[in-house]
Design a protein around this motif. Sequence first.
Motif, PDB file in Angstrom:
ATOM      1  N   VAL A 147      32.815  43.964  40.576  1.00 30.42           N
ATOM      2  CA  VAL A 147      32.634  44.636  39.282  1.00 30.42           C
ATOM      3  C   VAL A 147      33.700  45.721  39.125  1.00 30.42           C
ATOM      4  N   LEU A 148      33.936  46.468  40.195  1.00 34.99           N
ATOM      5  CA  LEU A 148      34.934  47.543  40.144  1.00 34.99           C
ATOM      6  C   LEU A 148      36.332  46.967  39.915  1.00 34.99           C
ATOM      7  N   ARG A 149      36.640  45.897  40.656  1.00 42.31           N
ATOM      8  CA  ARG A 149      37.957  45.265  40.491  1.00 42.31           C
ATOM      9  C   ARG A 149      38.141  44.760  39.068  1.00 42.31           C
ATOM     10  N   GLY A 150      37.086  44.154  38.543  1.00 44.08           N
ATOM     11  CA  GLY A 150      37.147  43.618  37.178  1.00 44.08           C
ATOM     12  C   GLY A 150      37.474  44.722  36.182  1.00 44.08           C
ATOM     13  N   ALA A 151      36.878  45.874  36.370  1.00 46.09           N
ATOM     14  CA  ALA A 151      37.102  46.985  35.443  1.00 46.09           C
ATOM     15  C   ALA A 151      38.544  47.482  35.533  1.00 46.09           C
ATOM     16  N   VAL A 152      39.066  47.537  36.762  1.00 43.66           N
ATOM     17  CA  VAL A 152      40.455  47.988  36.921  1.00 43.66           C
ATOM     18  C   VAL A 152      41.404  46.986  36.260  1.00 43.66           C
ATOM     19  N   ARG A 153      41.141  45.695  36.479  1.00 46.32           N
ATOM     20  CA  ARG A 153      42.002  44.670  35.876  1.00 46.32           C
ATOM     21  C   ARG A 153      41.989  44.748  34.359  1.00 46.32           C
ATOM     22  N   GLN A 154      40.808  44.909  33.821  1.00 42.88           N
ATOM     23  CA  GLN A 154      40.680  44.938  32.370  1.00 42.88           C
ATOM     24  C   GLN A 154      41.437  46.133  31.789  1.00 42.88           C
ATOM     25  N   ALA A 155      41.257  47.284  32.405  1.00 40.66           N
ATOM     26  CA  ALA A 155      41.948  48.475  31.904  1.00 40.66           C
ATOM     27  C   ALA A 155      43.455  48.323  32.067  1.00 40.66           C
ATOM     28  N   ALA A 156      43.876  47.739  33.192  1.00 46.07           N
ATOM     29  CA  ALA A 156      45.310  47.605  33.458  1.00 46.07           C
ATOM     30  C   ALA A 156      45.967  46.667  32.457  1.00 46.07           C
ATOM     31  N   ALA A 157      45.214  45.659  31.999  1.00 55.48           N
ATOM     32  CA  ALA A 157      45.780  44.704  31.049  1.00 55.48           C
ATOM     33  C   ALA A 157      46.071  45.378  29.715  1.00 55.48           C
ATOM     34  N   ASP A 158      45.289  46.401  29.374  1.00 54.80           N
ATOM     35  CA  ASP A 158      45.447  47.033  28.063  1.00 54.80           C
ATOM     36  C   ASP A 158      46.388  48.231  28.074  1.00 54.80           C
ATOM     37  N   LEU A 159      46.652  48.760  29.260  1.00 52.14           N
ATOM     38  CA  LEU A 159      47.358  50.042  29.333  1.00 52.14           C
ATOM     39  C   LEU A 159      48.641  49.914  30.119  1.00 52.14           C
ATOM     40  N   LYS A 160      49.723  50.427  29.559  1.00 53.72           N
ATOM     41  CA  LYS A 160      50.959  50.493  30.341  1.00 53.72           C
ATOM     42  C   LYS A 160      51.304  51.960  30.528  1.00 53.72           C
ATOM     43  N   PRO A 161      51.641  52.369  31.752  1.00 56.49           N
ATOM     44  CA  PRO A 161      51.979  53.778  31.943  1.00 56.49           C
ATOM     45  C   PRO A 161      53.294  54.101  31.243  1.00 56.49           C
ATOM     46  N   ALA A 172      35.482  49.915  30.530  1.00 55.33           N
ATOM     47  CA  ALA A 172      35.284  48.552  31.060  1.00 55.33           C
ATOM     48  C   ALA A 172      34.019  48.471  31.920  1.00 55.33           C
ATOM     49  N   LEU A 173      33.698  49.557  32.601  1.00 54.57           N
ATOM     50  CA  LEU A 173      32.496  49.545  33.443  1.00 54.57           C
ATOM     51  C   LEU A 173      31.220  49.554  32.600  1.00 54.57           C
ATOM     52  N   GLY A 174      31.306  50.104  31.406  1.00 54.95           N
ATOM     53  CA  GLY A 174      30.147  50.134  30.522  1.00 54.95           C
ATOM     54  C   GLY A 174      29.221  51.293  30.845  1.00 54.95           C
ATOM     55  N   ASP A 175      28.056  51.261  30.234  1.00 55.29           N
ATOM     56  CA  ASP A 175      27.136  52.402  30.337  1.00 55.29           C
ATOM     57  C   ASP A 175      26.227  52.343  31.555  1.00 55.29           C
ATOM     58  N   ASP A 176      26.185  51.187  32.206  1.00 55.77           N
ATOM     59  CA  ASP A 176      25.244  51.036  33.310  1.00 55.77           C
ATOM     60  C   ASP A 176      25.795  51.723  34.563  1.00 55.77           C
TER      61      ASP A 176
END
Length: 759
Positions: free
Chosen positions: A729-743, A691-695
């Motif tokens: 930006v960091l929060r956005g990445a966590v949210r995006q990953a959390a939406a796709d992944l369930k533990p 989600a953070l990308g390459d940058d």
Amino acid sequence: MTSRQQTLFDTSPAPWELDAAEDQLVASVVFPSGAKEPFDYLVPMALRGGLTVGARVLVPFGRSNRALLAYCVGLADHSKSSHRLKNIKSVVDARSLLSPAMLRMTEWIADHYLCPWGQVLESVLPAGVRSGAGTREATLLSVPTEVAMRMTELKLPPRQHEILRHLAGCRDAITTKELAVAVGCTEGPIRALRQKGFIEERRQRISNLARADTPEEREPALKLNPDQQAALATIDTALESGQHRTLLIHGVTGSGKTEVYIRAIEKVVSFGRQAIVLVPEISLTPQTRQRFRSRFDQVAVLHSHLTDAERHWQWQRIAAGEVQVVVGARSAIFAPTPALGLIVLDEEHESSFKQSTAPRYHARDVALFRARAEDVPLVLGTATPSLESWHRAKTGKYELIDMPRRVMDRPLPEVVTVDLRTQTRGGRGAISRPLRIAMEEALSAGGQVMLLLNRRGFSTHIQCPACGEAVRCADCDVALTHHRENEQAVCHYCDFHGPAPQSCPSCGRDGIRYGGLGTQRLEAEIRAGFPDHVCLRMDTDSMKRRGSHEDALGKFKRGEVDILLGTQMIAKGLDFPNVTLVGVINADVGLHMPDFRAAERTFQLVTQVAGRTGRGPKGGRVIVQTFSPDHPAIQAAVRHDMTMFATAELPHREALQYPPCGSLIRLIIRGPQEAAVKQFAGQLTAGIGHALGDDAAAGKILGPAPAPITKLRGNFRYQAQLHGPNADVLRGAVRQAAADLKPPEGVQWIADVDPLEML
Ligand code: ADP
Ligand code: ZN
């Protein structure tokens, strides 16, 4: 954030919805747990008058339509949802529990700290408020205004006249029984008046606790010195501007900051407004309480020992605008003051302002949000600013107010270090020769001594000389500490207690060694070495009983105790003029922790404890025992020099993009099966990295790796850290990953935004 805010404030329907929207009332509700996003419900006609934003409602949920409690966070005349809306069942709170400003604040907390909104709402409102603790339904009597106005013309028996006059003169509504007692009559004539319509009745929840505080003796205002005057003038300007500003008072220990706060608050109160003063829980001692109570009529002190009923009662008083000053720990930032004028946060560097469970908010940042939203000044005060606040002041976000001198021109105490590397070791105990001599001198001159050792227990490790194993907690990756009382081995993380082993649990050999120095061992050494003096130990073990902290400080203040020794508990905020010597037994205890703030914490602790002496005419001095006398944190603390410390420390933070030079989110993944934890930690980290990308300049993720404490309460722990210049930006990445992944089952993970806890 934006889409949710619309449900709160955007009440204008889209043009194509106008017809259908006609004569609808839609409530947006948030559930305390479960569903994270707000849901829309219709408000039936019968409930329309009684529902306000910020009150709770019961709504049918799911296929079974079971009734669930939810918070109404917005009312609108249309819904964005395309589903058929269900009706609200009933309204739970007759009045709003959260003003629109408070609702916005909870929404911000949810967003900022990556936490469900409902969970924030639940923790902002004290349990006693939610349950209505300490209240009962009562029928209250009052005299209708029309009746009160022509009371003298009424033709009534004298008894009934008297009852009516008494009731009309009551400030608060009272019950039939109370009125009968007050007038000294039976309930008969009261009933008669009610039947004639001269007395009105209504059902209401009232408090069982309507009692007044015992007033404190008044203390006169002190004459301010020039530094205090200058500080107050700056705050006054901010108050008069009617706008938000953040002022950081960097005032050395004993510079008289509290008196400045009190003067500023007097001004706020004279405008008819309220102030919130946040202090660390440990500072909520009688000293603080008495200081505020002696200067203001209506003070609410919110400490952790209040019962639910007391807390509810205080909350009601505050909400009604009856309280001038709210003094409390972290959660007092949620006090429902109706006309806030100022927020003060004392000892702003204290880590107890951060909540360690969800929502993991920092009261300083919440205070900043609230002060901005309500256009009031925020005053932060400390002798040892956090590098976060220091950095903001130096970059112009806060205004810095310096108070570099102590009151009454008292000098700051001289601090000397004792190099433990050159002291003869072995059997000589915790007290070096120079410290021992200084103690004897101070005590024989009638002074008092404080000794800091930031480690509780007797021996800090239990080790087998044969196999080298240190005895560890079975549930945590933590060495057990030996406690003398009942010969126990204790885990300081999960509070496991077991008998102290006589032989090695690992290889079975006898002769296990108890090593390392804790406060209990220090106490034993002091009692043996200073048999003619009274010594008192203050740590979480000795201060378990309610009120013991106050008792101990009272004894020390009255001079019944000569030597006070303890953990960081003794380092904070205390003002005892007769303390002429402070000894730091080992300044390095926290210096080598795997935590990027280890040096900062050490600087703060040593500077703060040094500040406990030299507060009276006798002066005072400080002896710091250390293995690292040249460490910048110790060097700066010896000089009481924040600038020196910041100058040494900030380049390290800058290089690694640690706060305050970058944002940080810490992830902890935990569970009883290490393999599952490790695997999910890998997935989550990869998802966030993606989600953070390459940058890499936008943000990067480090880890996963085992946390410094690899196991806690039976759970294995992995961690990862997100770094970057922009927290969103960091929060956005966590949210995006959390939406796709369930533990998977048995694995939990948490995100700690702006973490303070790094172990
Ligand atoms: P700080 O919070 O900056 O460490 P305090 O506000 O606790 O300092 O003040 C330290 C002591 O000095 C207190 O006992 C206080 O009553 C006293 N004090 C404060 N201001 C004055 C003053 N202007 N004149 C004399 N004593 C003062
Ligand atoms: Zn444990």
